[in-house]
Design an enzyme around this catalytic site. Structure first.
Site, PDB file in Angstrom:
ATOM      1  N   ASP A 142      -8.796  -4.210  -6.427  1.00  0.00           N
ATOM      2  CA  ASP A 142      -8.403  -3.255  -5.395  1.00  0.00           C
ATOM      3  C   ASP A 142      -9.165  -1.939  -5.563  1.00  0.00           C
ATOM      4  O   ASP A 142      -9.007  -1.258  -6.577  1.00  0.00           O
ATOM      5  CB  ASP A 142      -6.899  -3.002  -5.485  1.00  0.00           C
ATOM      6  CG  ASP A 142      -6.334  -2.277  -4.277  1.00  0.00           C
ATOM      7  OD1 ASP A 142      -7.102  -1.584  -3.583  1.00  0.00           O
ATOM      8  OD2 ASP A 142      -5.122  -2.399  -4.034  1.00  0.00           O
ATOM      9  N   SER A 200       0.841  -1.188   0.000  1.00  0.00           N
ATOM     10  CA  SER A 200       0.000   0.000   0.000  1.00  0.00           C
ATOM     11  C   SER A 200       0.884   1.250   0.000  1.00  0.00           C
ATOM     12  O   SER A 200       1.700   1.403  -0.901  1.00  0.00           O
ATOM     13  CB  SER A 200      -0.941  -0.043   1.200  1.00  0.00           C
ATOM     14  OG  SER A 200      -2.024   0.825   1.012  1.00  0.00           O
ATOM     15  N   HIS A 227      -7.355  -5.122  -1.998  1.00  0.00           N
ATOM     16  CA  HIS A 227      -6.204  -4.417  -1.436  1.00  0.00           C
ATOM     17  C   HIS A 227      -5.462  -5.348  -0.483  1.00  0.00           C
ATOM     18  O   HIS A 227      -5.589  -5.267   0.738  1.00  0.00           O
ATOM     19  CB  HIS A 227      -6.678  -3.156  -0.718  1.00  0.00           C
ATOM     20  CG  HIS A 227      -5.576  -2.181  -0.452  1.00  0.00           C
ATOM     21  ND1 HIS A 227      -4.800  -1.642  -1.454  1.00  0.00           N
ATOM     22  CD2 HIS A 227      -5.111  -1.642   0.705  1.00  0.00           C
ATOM     23  CE1 HIS A 227      -3.925  -0.807  -0.931  1.00  0.00           C
ATOM     24  NE2 HIS A 227      -4.068  -0.797   0.371  1.00  0.00           N
TER      25      HIS A 227
END
Length: 645
Positions: free
Chosen positions: A588, A503, A620
């Protein structure tokens, strides 16, 4: 739930997930890893699967009447809900999820459980209910592309709960009363467009709302549900004023606030006079995080904070005595209460440390018995795990950066290969405790450095705001300074340093190999941001309220175009000269697949080595067990090839 503020969308913390897999644990036998090859002499490789398999059992809760225990356990490789009587070892599986783990669940009443589940990682959670015997499973919010949240489980109402949905308008969340008897939904509060969260009092009445105009935040209050909401506080988003819960007479609020100070503290707040009242708790080094309390006895029992480790400050002798008793029973382990029944006579106890994901116990206050329910990962041998040590170092401009260093078990902290692991968020932080990624890498012989770079939360307003508009700049310098500290201490072999993150940590990985190309040997980017313009172009609709805030924190694509081009790795791929491995979930909603596609395609056009893994049924981060296995096996092969020199 439980009268705390329910944020219906991420706004100022954790906009980009803070780390997807720190809670994942695994099973296995202790055989040689299936990734191929064998461990160096004197080093015992624990199978990848042992670190990343589903837990044996987890997320234990107790029914409101204390008669039944529910928990999560794998069935067909997916985490499902099981229920058993407290005095029985026989459990009934009550759900049958096969495609996606159940995200979370709770007891709606003594016989009914409610749970949330999305599709393929899209984070559009739907709400389901099921009887504790597994009968009458229902999807009570079968709405496409709608995200459901829980506002209040209404503990005094066995037939209803309050939920939030963005069904009417995908950008904002209204509050609905859900009736379990007929599954009817009644809107009880329509979001005018600026409300970001809702909170009830101890009677389940909707009394508080938080607002944002993008850069300013506020709190609304009403004395009764028949009264209109009125503003009782408005601040800039850099200031914290967050309702935690109402006092037990429902007349005042407990809030965390950093108004007029750097570190957030906990106060009472009078909504009629609009004034802060009594200081409940403060810590000199870190923000006060939350309160713990007894709903049954109607008393605040303690406060929680996180320095190097989690800490408690107790106000209540009964709760302090319970903590002391539990810590005596489990020396050397962190121990806490994770759930209880309605009258607080039966508790679920959770233990853990940096070397074990720990276990769950049921504690009965009547006879003070503490009975093991399950070890979360009994195949993990804590004696073979590495210690996670809190560390600190100075940044190049004089800030103290806190973090954690894990040295492989049995190794000296000297001239080691290192994996630098910046956290996601970035408005989050790393914590001490069992981390399967860290232990996996340490078992492979790599030291692991985690750092809470500027803009990490928990260290006060000044530290947080020093990272604004510093993606790829001072925030990245804090990562670089950590690497240089390791080298100066003789811990790191400067020719064998990798960087890996997910991330925002994936962004930091790409920034690391782009802006400090000579520092790293190789890199792994996991659902990371490559293009800040793409980030803003692909925000989920329910993040729109936070767009202006993100512009302040990261940069405005129009006003700060030059800055965003300067710090977006996609525009500087010519600097990349080390091998890169990229992993991405196709669904995502936070960091869209375009980010990974762009960086991979650009590198291929430049004939720069890059490996690319895409999972079509993930979002994600990889949550399905088989995808975790694939990812970490590939990571191991990648590091063996490029870091083991």
């Amino acid at each position: 739930m439980k009268k705390r503020l329910m944020m219906v969308q991420p706004l100022c913390t954790g906009l980009i997930c803070a780390g997807m897999l720190t809670a994942c644990v695994s099973t296995g036998s202790g055989m040689t890893s299936q990734t191929g090859g064998s461990a160096p002499a004197g080093q015992h490789y624990i199978p990848v699967e042992d670190f990343f398999r589903n837990p044996s059992k987890s997320r234990f809760t107790v029914s409101p009447d204390g008669t039944h225990i529910a928990f999560m356990q794998a069935w067909k490789n997916r985490m499902n809900i099981f229920v058993q009587k407290r005095d029985s070892d026989t459990a009934v599986r009550v759900t049958a999820a096969e495609n996606r783990d159940i995200a979370g669940y709770f007891w709606a009443n003594n016989s009914l459980l409610a749970f949330l589940q999305d599709t393929g990682g899209d984070e559009n959670y739907q709400l389901f209910t099921v009887q504790k015997d597994g009968s009458n499973l229902k999807n009570v919010t079968p709405f496409k592309d709608v995200r459901v949240g829980i506002v209040d489980d209404l503990k005094d109402n066995e037939h209803e709960m309050l939920i939030s949905m963005n069904k009417r308008n995908r950008q904002v969340f209204d509050v609905y009363r859900l009736n379990f008897t007929d599954n009817s939904l009644t809107m009880i509060a329509e979001n005018p467009g600026n409300i970001s969260g809702w909170m009830t009092d101890h009677d389940g009445k909707l009394r508080i709302a938080t607002t944002t105009d993008g850069v300013n935040t506020g709190v609304l209050y009403r004395k009764t549900e028949q009264d209109p909401f009125v503003s009782i506080m408005e601040t800039g988003f850099k200031d914290t004023f967050s309702p935690l819960l109402m006092t037990f007479d429902n007349s005042e609020l407990y809030v965390t606030s950093n108004l007029g100070r750097d570190k957030a503290a906990i106060y009472t707040f009078n909504p009629e006079t609009k004034k802060l009242g009594k200081l409940i708790f403060e810590h000199p080094e870190v923000d006060a995080e939350s309160l713990i309390y007894s709903e049954e006895r109607k008393v605040i029992t303690g406060a929680v904070y996180y320095a190097d480790k989690r800490g408690y400050h107790f106000f209540d002798t009964q709760r302090a005595a319970l903590q002391a008793e539990l810590e005596k029973k489990f020396p050397g382990l962190e121990v806490g209460v994770s759930a209880s029944n309605r009258d607080e006579t039966v508790y679920i106890i959770r233990t853990y440390s940096d070397k074990t994901p720990g276990a769950y116990y049921v504690y009965d206050t009547a006879d003070k018995s503490c009975t093991l329910l399950a070890e979360t990962a009994p195949w993990i041998d804590s004696t073979k795990m590495a210690s996670m040590q809190p560390i600190q170092y100075k940044s190049s401009d004089g800030l103290t950066i806190h973090g954690y260093l894990t040295i492989p078990a049995g190794k000296q902290a000297k001239n080691l290969p290192v994996v630098v692991n910046p956290h996601g968020g970035p408005w989050a932080r790393d914590y001490w405790g069992y981390n399967p990624e860290v232990q996996f890498l340490a078992n492979r012989g790599y030291a692991v450095l985690q750092m809470n770079f500027r803009s990490s939360t928990g260290y006060g307003k000044e530290f947080w705001t020093k990272g604004f508009k510093q993606w790829g700049k001072k925030m990245q310098d804090d990562v670089t300074d950590g690497v240089q500290w390791l080298i100066s201490q003789g811990i790191a072999d400067p020719k064998r340093i990798a960087i890996y993150g997910g991330s925002y940590g994936g962004y930091a990985t790409l920034a690391g190999v782009t802006f400090t190309p000579d520092l790293y040997t190789c890199a792994v980017d996991y659902v990371g941001v490559s293009n800040l313009f793409t980030l803003f172009e692909t925000l989920p609709p329910y993040w729109e309220q936070g767009r202006q805030m993100m512009y302040e924190m990261i940069g405005n694509p129009e006003k700060d175009k030059v800055l965003l081009e300067e710090v977006s790795p996609i525009f500087h791929i010519d600097n990349i000269k080390v091998p890169l491995f990229v992993a991405q979930g196709a669904n995502d909603p936070r960091v869209k697949k375009e980010h990974s596609d762009q960086i991979v395609n650009a590198l291929k056009q430049k004939n720069i080595a890059v490996e690319y893994m895409v999972k079509d049924n993930e979002g994600h981060g990889f949550h399905n067990e088989e995808n975790r296995f694939d990812f970490y096996r590939a990571m191991e092969r990648f590091f063996r090839k490029h870091l083991d020199k």
